[in-house]
Enzyme design. Sequence first.
Site, PDB file in Angstrom:
ATOM      1  N   TYR A 149      24.493 -74.557  66.870  1.00  0.00           N
ATOM      2  CA  TYR A 149      23.359 -74.151  66.035  1.00  0.00           C
ATOM      3  C   TYR A 149      22.036 -74.731  66.513  1.00  0.00           C
ATOM      4  CZ  TYR A 149      26.074 -72.039  62.306  1.00  0.00           C
ATOM      5  OH  TYR A 149      26.871 -71.223  61.579  1.00  0.00           O
ATOM      6  N   LYS A 216      38.002 -79.251  66.210  1.00  0.00           N
ATOM      7  CA  LYS A 216      38.870 -78.547  67.168  1.00  0.00           C
ATOM      8  C   LYS A 216      38.941 -79.389  68.439  1.00  0.00           C
ATOM      9  CE  LYS A 216      40.431 -74.822  67.405  1.00  0.00           C
ATOM     10  NZ  LYS A 216      41.854 -74.411  67.257  1.00  0.00           N
ATOM     11  N   ASP A 266      41.754 -75.131  62.239  1.00  0.00           N
ATOM     12  CA  ASP A 266      42.541 -73.966  61.807  1.00  0.00           C
ATOM     13  C   ASP A 266      43.626 -74.379  60.815  1.00  0.00           C
ATOM     14  OD1 ASP A 266      42.777 -74.430  64.972  1.00  0.00           O
ATOM     15  OD2 ASP A 266      44.765 -74.465  64.084  1.00  0.00           O
ATOM     16  N   ASP A 290      29.985 -74.536  58.424  1.00  0.00           N
ATOM     17  CA  ASP A 290      29.490 -73.271  57.893  1.00  0.00           C
ATOM     18  C   ASP A 290      30.660 -72.452  57.354  1.00  0.00           C
ATOM     19  OD1 ASP A 290      27.839 -71.184  57.308  1.00  0.00           O
ATOM     20  OD2 ASP A 290      27.222 -70.760  59.350  1.00  0.00           O
TER      21      ASP A 290
END
Length: 404
Positions: A149, A216, A266, A290
Amino acid sequence: MENTIRMKGTQLSVPSTPVIPFIQGDGIGPDIWSAAVRVFDAAVEQAYGSSRRVVWKEVLAGERAFSETGEWLPEETLTAFREYLVGIKGPLTTPVGGGFRSLNVTLRQVLDLYVCLRPVRHYPGIPSPVKRPESVDMVVFRENTEDVYAGFETPMGDARTVKLLEFLKNELGWNIREDSGLGIKPISRYGSQRLIRAAIRYALKMKRKSVTMVHKGNIMKYTEGAFREWGYELAGAEFPSETIAYSSLAGGDAGGRVVIKDVIADAFLQQILTRPAEYEVIATMNLNGDYISDALAAQVGGIGIAPGANINFDSGNAIFEATHGTAPKYAGLNKVNPSSLILSGKMMFDYLGWDEAAELIEKGIIGTLEDRQVTYDFARLMEGAEEVSTSEYGDAIIRHMDNK
Ligand code: NAD
C-alpha cells in the site's frame, strides 16, 4: 490553548472542554454526522452534566472542500488535526485523477497514523451470516504505512519499470516477464515493531489473553516472515514478564501473561469462521489487515456498523472514522445507518478516557437494537423490526441511554 488535547509523555492530557475537529464527509456524511453528533453531545451531558463538553470544530475535506476551496484536502484541515490531535470523520469521495490515490490514505500517511484500529464484536439482534456471531470479539491492529500500500508501483512498459527490470536481471539474476507491472513491498523492523508494541500494550491494558500476528511468512519470508520474527523479538525484549510466546507455554497456563502467537493468513481466515473465540487482539500488515478487517466485520453485521480509527500511539494523533463509503444514492434521504460513525465516536471517548460517555453510547445502541428500531439495511434482515430514519435511530439511542 487550554482547550487543546495534548500528549504528556505517553499519556493524553484531555481538558474538560476539548476542541475536536470533525469532517462531515461526502454523500451520506451529513446525514450520519447530524445524528451522531446529537448522540455524542447527549452522552457527554448525561455522563458529566455541565462539567465537560466537546467543542466541535468543522474542517473540510473531499467534495465539499473542493467546491468551496478548490482543494480536496486543504492544508488548514491537516493543521487542525495536527494541532488538536484527536478528530473524527465521515466518509470521503475518492477523487478521480485528483493527484493522490485516496484522501483517507493521504491523511494516514501525512499524519503517520500507523495503526488502523478496528474492534469487531457482535451486538445482540444484528443480523449475521454465521451461527454464533457472539463468539467474535477481536480488535485488529492493521499496519497503515507500509506493505504494497506504500504506493511504490510502476506500470508495465514505463521507463522506470524497464530500468528496474534490467537492474533486477543484471544484479540479482531475477527473470521477470517484460510485460509486468511492478510493486515494492516494504516491511520494516521499525514499522512492524511499533505496530506490534501498540497491540501488546492494548492487550495488557484491556486484559486480553493473546496477541496473534497474522502473516504469510511461509511464502514471503523476508517481509511477512520477518514481521513475525520481529514481533516475538519485541515481546521478549520489551515485555519479558508480561507476555509469553505460545511455543514456550507447552500447553501450560499462561499465568495471567498475554500469550504471543502467530498464524498463517489463510488458516486465520478459516479459523475466524470455525474457532473465532481463540483470537482476541490481532496484529498484521496492511494488505492482510484490509481483508481481515472486512471479513470480520461481515461476520458481525457488516459495513453499516463497523467502527474504526487511525492512530499514532506515540504522537497521540488519532482520527476516528466511519468505515463505509459515501453511498451517494442515499445522500440526503435521512435513511442510512449511522452506527459506524456513532461507534467510532464511542471508540474516541474510550481513547480520551471519557469512559462513562462511551458506555452510555454503547448502552443506547444495545437498547435500540433490542427494541428492533433500526434503519432500512437492518430492518430488511430482522424479523419484527420497525424501520426508522437515520435521525429517529439517533433519537432512539439517546432515549435508551436513560433506561436504568
Ligand atoms: P459504499 O460503502 O459507499 O457503499 C457500498 C454499499 O453499502 C452500498 O450499497 C451502500 O448503499 C451501502 N452502505 C454504505 N454505508 C451504509 C450505511 N451507513 N447504511 C446503510 N447502507 C450503507 O462503498 P462504494 O459504493 O464502494 O463507495 C462509494 C464512495 O465512497 C467512493 O467514492 C469511495 O471511494 C468512497 N469510500 C470512502 C471510504 C471512506 O471514506 N472511509 C470508504 C469506502 C469507500
